[in-house]
Design a protein around this motif. Structure first.
Motif, PDB file in Angstrom:
ATOM      1  N   PHE A   1      67.501  26.316  51.244  1.00 17.22           N
ATOM      2  CA  PHE A   1      67.430  25.267  52.254  1.00 17.22           C
ATOM      3  C   PHE A   1      66.288  24.302  51.996  1.00 17.22           C
ATOM      4  O   PHE A   1      65.284  24.646  51.350  1.00 17.22           O
ATOM      5  CB  PHE A   1      67.236  25.883  53.648  1.00 17.22           C
ATOM      6  CG  PHE A   1      68.437  26.600  54.169  1.00 17.22           C
ATOM      7  CD1 PHE A   1      69.438  25.922  54.852  1.00 17.22           C
ATOM      8  CD2 PHE A   1      68.598  27.969  53.959  1.00 17.22           C
ATOM      9  CE1 PHE A   1      70.559  26.586  55.326  1.00 17.22           C
ATOM     10  CE2 PHE A   1      69.710  28.639  54.422  1.00 17.22           C
ATOM     11  CZ  PHE A   1      70.697  27.943  55.110  1.00 17.22           C
TER      12      PHE A   1
ATOM     13  N   ARG B   1      65.903  17.759  60.006  1.00 18.88           N
ATOM     14  CA  ARG B   1      67.162  17.730  59.240  1.00 18.88           C
ATOM     15  C   ARG B   1      67.181  18.954  58.334  1.00 18.88           C
ATOM     16  O   ARG B   1      66.300  19.115  57.473  1.00 18.88           O
ATOM     17  CB  ARG B   1      67.264  16.448  58.411  1.00 18.88           C
ATOM     18  CG  ARG B   1      68.542  16.340  57.556  1.00 18.88           C
ATOM     19  CD  ARG B   1      68.509  15.063  56.726  1.00 18.88           C
ATOM     20  NE  ARG B   1      69.632  14.964  55.809  1.00 18.88           N
ATOM     21  CZ  ARG B   1      70.778  14.342  56.069  1.00 18.88           C
ATOM     22  NH1 ARG B   1      70.933  13.756  57.245  1.00 18.88           N
ATOM     23  NH2 ARG B   1      71.750  14.296  55.170  1.00 18.88           N
TER      24      ARG B   1
ATOM     25  N   GLU C   1      69.142  21.037  55.541  1.00 18.79           N
ATOM     26  CA  GLU C   1      70.173  20.905  54.515  1.00 18.79           C
ATOM     27  C   GLU C   1      70.302  22.213  53.746  1.00 18.79           C
ATOM     28  O   GLU C   1      69.320  22.718  53.193  1.00 18.79           O
ATOM     29  CB  GLU C   1      69.833  19.777  53.546  1.00 18.79           C
ATOM     30  CG  GLU C   1      69.717  18.406  54.188  1.00 18.79           C
ATOM     31  CD  GLU C   1      69.238  17.342  53.201  1.00 18.79           C
ATOM     32  OE1 GLU C   1      69.185  17.644  51.989  1.00 18.79           O
ATOM     33  OE2 GLU C   1      68.917  16.228  53.636  1.00 18.79           O
ATOM     34  N   GLN C   2      71.491  22.750  53.726  1.00 23.60           N
ATOM     35  CA  GLN C   2      71.767  23.916  52.883  1.00 23.60           C
ATOM     36  C   GLN C   2      72.101  23.412  51.482  1.00 23.60           C
ATOM     37  O   GLN C   2      72.949  22.543  51.304  1.00 23.60           O
ATOM     38  CB  GLN C   2      72.942  24.716  53.446  1.00 23.60           C
ATOM     39  CG  GLN C   2      73.251  25.973  52.644  1.00 23.60           C
ATOM     40  CD  GLN C   2      74.521  26.663  53.110  1.00 23.60           C
ATOM     41  OE1 GLN C   2      75.470  25.991  53.525  1.00 23.60           O
ATOM     42  NE2 GLN C   2      74.552  27.978  53.034  1.00 23.60           N
ATOM     43  N   LYS C   3      71.444  23.967  50.486  1.00 27.62           N
ATOM     44  CA  LYS C   3      71.703  23.546  49.119  1.00 27.62           C
ATOM     45  C   LYS C   3      73.082  24.019  48.674  1.00 27.62           C
ATOM     46  O   LYS C   3      73.661  24.943  49.260  1.00 27.62           O
ATOM     47  CB  LYS C   3      70.612  24.090  48.193  1.00 27.62           C
ATOM     48  CG  LYS C   3      69.239  23.482  48.488  1.00 27.62           C
ATOM     49  CD  LYS C   3      68.177  23.949  47.520  1.00 27.62           C
ATOM     50  CE  LYS C   3      66.849  23.252  47.803  1.00 27.62           C
ATOM     51  NZ  LYS C   3      65.775  23.689  46.865  1.00 27.62           N
TER      52      LYS C   3
ATOM     53  N   LYS D   1      79.589  22.380  48.569  1.00 26.99           N
ATOM     54  CA  LYS D   1      78.571  21.638  49.302  1.00 26.99           C
ATOM     55  C   LYS D   1      78.104  22.464  50.496  1.00 26.99           C
ATOM     56  O   LYS D   1      78.912  23.040  51.221  1.00 26.99           O
ATOM     57  CB  LYS D   1      79.131  20.301  49.767  1.00 26.99           C
ATOM     58  CG  LYS D   1      78.153  19.445  50.563  1.00 26.99           C
ATOM     59  CD  LYS D   1      78.823  18.162  51.009  1.00 26.99           C
ATOM     60  CE  LYS D   1      77.892  17.302  51.864  1.00 26.99           C
ATOM     61  NZ  LYS D   1      77.533  17.966  53.132  1.00 26.99           N
TER      62      LYS D   1
ATOM     63  N   THR E   1      74.798  20.353  56.570  1.00 29.18           N
ATOM     64  CA  THR E   1      73.621  19.589  56.987  1.00 29.18           C
ATOM     65  C   THR E   1      73.645  19.440  58.500  1.00 29.18           C
ATOM     66  O   THR E   1      74.650  19.023  59.079  1.00 29.18           O
ATOM     67  CB  THR E   1      73.593  18.190  56.342  1.00 29.18           C
ATOM     68  OG1 THR E   1      73.503  18.325  54.928  1.00 29.18           O
ATOM     69  CG2 THR E   1      72.387  17.385  56.841  1.00 29.18           C
TER      70      THR E   1
ATOM     71  N   SER F   1      71.351  17.963  61.869  1.00 29.39           N
ATOM     72  CA  SER F   1      70.242  17.171  62.402  1.00 29.39           C
ATOM     73  C   SER F   1      69.966  17.638  63.829  1.00 29.39           C
ATOM     74  O   SER F   1      70.844  17.542  64.691  1.00 29.39           O
ATOM     75  CB  SER F   1      70.609  15.681  62.384  1.00 29.39           C
ATOM     76  OG  SER F   1      69.637  14.907  63.042  1.00 29.39           O
TER      77      SER F   1
ATOM     78  N   ALA G   1      75.379  13.760  58.332  1.00 33.95           N
ATOM     79  CA  ALA G   1      75.237  15.160  58.752  1.00 33.95           C
ATOM     80  C   ALA G   1      76.572  15.733  59.234  1.00 33.95           C
ATOM     81  O   ALA G   1      77.405  15.025  59.799  1.00 33.95           O
ATOM     82  CB  ALA G   1      74.186  15.277  59.850  1.00 33.95           C
ATOM     83  N   ASP G   2      76.743  17.014  59.014  1.00 32.25           N
ATOM     84  CA  ASP G   2      77.930  17.689  59.532  1.00 32.25           C
ATOM     85  C   ASP G   2      77.843  17.860  61.040  1.00 32.25           C
ATOM     86  O   ASP G   2      78.845  17.785  61.743  1.00 32.25           O
ATOM     87  CB  ASP G   2      78.075  19.057  58.861  1.00 32.25           C
ATOM     88  CG  ASP G   2      78.324  18.943  57.371  1.00 32.25           C
ATOM     89  OD1 ASP G   2      79.304  18.292  56.990  1.00 32.25           O
ATOM     90  OD2 ASP G   2      77.515  19.473  56.594  1.00 32.25           O
TER      91      ASP G   2
END
Length: 312
Positions: A131, A148, A150-152, A202, A205, A207, A225-226
Motif C-alpha cells: 500500500f 488516499r 492505494e493498493q499496489k 489493479k 484506491t 479516498s 478513486a474506486d
C-alpha cells in the motif's frame, strides 16, 4: 477489503448516529484493520461488530476536533486490556501526540504496546510493498487532512494448466513461477514466469476525506478513486451555511466524485438536523449529480469485490 462505519454523525452524537469513526478492514490483504478517526464512544460501537481492537494496526486522524478524537484515549487503553501487544502507528496533525501523551500521563494509563507517532504532512505518509497512503490538506476551519489509500498492483495468478503443459512438476518450482521468478527444468528448458501467469491486477484506491468544504484538494485526492468517502454535513437547501462552517453539502460531495471521475461515493458525517425520513432526499439529490452514491449509517458495511462496491 471492507469498509465499516462506526460513527457517521456530525459534531455530536445523536440517537441515530455516533461521532466519526470508520474502519478499513484489510484482513485478507494483511491480517489487520486501519481506523480512520475515533470519535467519542468508538470503542462502544466496536462492541457491536466483529472488529478486534488488537487487530487495529494504524489509526489515521483527520483533524483535532472533538467529534473525531474524543474516543481515542479510551480505545488505546482498552486495546491493552484486550491483548494488544503489537506497535500501533498513530497518524495525525501537529498536536495529536501532545494531546494523547498528556491524556495518558494524567490518567496514569499504562499501555502494553508502543505507539509510533507520525505527524502528518502533505505527501506520502506510508508505503510498503502492498500500500501507499498519501495525505493532503483540505479546507476546514482548522488543519484537516484527507487520505488516499492505494493498493499496489497484485501479482497475476499462476496458470496451473499452462505451466503443467510446459512440463513444470508439482512443487516449489510452481511457487517460484508464481512469485515472478523464471525457472530451469531438469531437461534444461527455461520457463518464464510471465508465460504462465496472468497479467497483474489493479489494486483498489480509496479516498477518505475529513471535514472540508468543496475544494480542489478533495478532487486531487479522489482522482480516479474506486471509492470516495466524503462528508455531507449540509444539503443543497443549506448550501449558504456549508462553506462558512468549513463543510460540504451532499450535492457538493457528488460534484467532487463526478469531477474527479471516481467510481463510487459514500456520503458520511451527516448532521443530526436530518431525520431518518430526510435521508432518501439527501441521497436522491446527490444521485442527480453522481448516480453511484450511497449514504453511510452507523454499522454500514461495504465490500469491494471483483471491482464492484457492494453494500452488505
Amino acid at each position: 477489503m471492507q469498509l465499516q462505519f462506526l460513527g457517521t454523525g456530525a459534531g455530536m452524537p445523536s440517537k441515530d448516529r455516533n461521532t466519526s469513526a470508520l474502519v478499513l478492514k484489510l484482513l485478507e490483504e494483511r491480517g489487520t484493520v486501519w481506523l480512520f478517526d475515533c470519535g467519542e464512544a468508538t470503542q462502544h460501537q466496536i462492541l457491536h461488530t466483529s472488529i478486534r481492537p488488537r487487530k487495529v494496526e494504524k489509526i489515521f486522524i483527520t483533524h483535532l476536533h472533538g467529534d473525531h478524537i474524543f474516543g481515542l484515549p479510551g480505545f488505546l487503553s482498552s486495546r491493552s486490556f484486550l491483548g494488544g501487544e503489537d506497535t500501533l502507528t498513530l497518524y495525525g496533525p501537529k498536536g495529536l501526540q501532545e494531546w494523547v501523551a498528556t491524556t495518558l500521563n494524567v490518567s496514569k494509563t499504562h499501555l502494553t504496546y508502543a505507539i509510533e507517532y507520525v505527524e502528518v504532512q502533505e505527501g506520502v505518509i506510508f508505503e510498503d510493498d502492498q500500500f501507499i497512503v498519501r495525505a493532503q490538506l483540505l479546507e476546514h476551519v482548522i488543519p484537516c487532512f484527507g487520505y488516499r489509500i492505494e493498493q499496489k498492483a497484485l501479482k497475476g495468478e499462476l496458470l496451473i494448466e499452462k505451466a503443467r503443459n510446459l512440463g513444470v512438476p508439482k512443487g516449489p518450482l510452481l511457487g517460484k513461477l508464481k512469485n515472478g521468478e523464471d525457472i530451469t527444468l531438469e531437461d534444461g528448458r527455461k520457463v518464464l514466469s510471465q508465460a504462465v501467469t496472468a497479467p497483474p491486477k489493479k489494486g483498489f484506491t480509496i479516498s477518505i476525506l475529513g471535514d472540508t468544504k468543496y475544494c480542489e484538494p478533495a478532487k486531487i485526492l479522489s482522482e480516479g478513486a474506486d471509492i470516495v468517502v466524503h462528508e455531507a454535513t449540509f444539503d443543497h437547501a443549506t448550501e449558504h451555511l456549508a462553506a462558512s462552517y468549513g463543510h460540504s453539502t451532499n450535492v457538493e460531495a457528488a460534484k467532487i466524485a463526478n469531477e474527479s471521475k471516481a467510481k463510487n461515493l459514500i456520503l458520511n458525517h451527516i448532521s443530526s438536523r436530518f431525520l431518518p425520513h430526510d435521508i432518501e432526499a439527501l441521497s436522491e439529490q446527490a444521485k442527480e449529480v453522481f448516480p453511484n452514491t450511497f449514504i453511510a449509517h452507523d454499522f454500514s458495511q461495504f465490500e469491494w469485490k471483483n471491482g464492484t462496491l457492494i453494500e452488505a
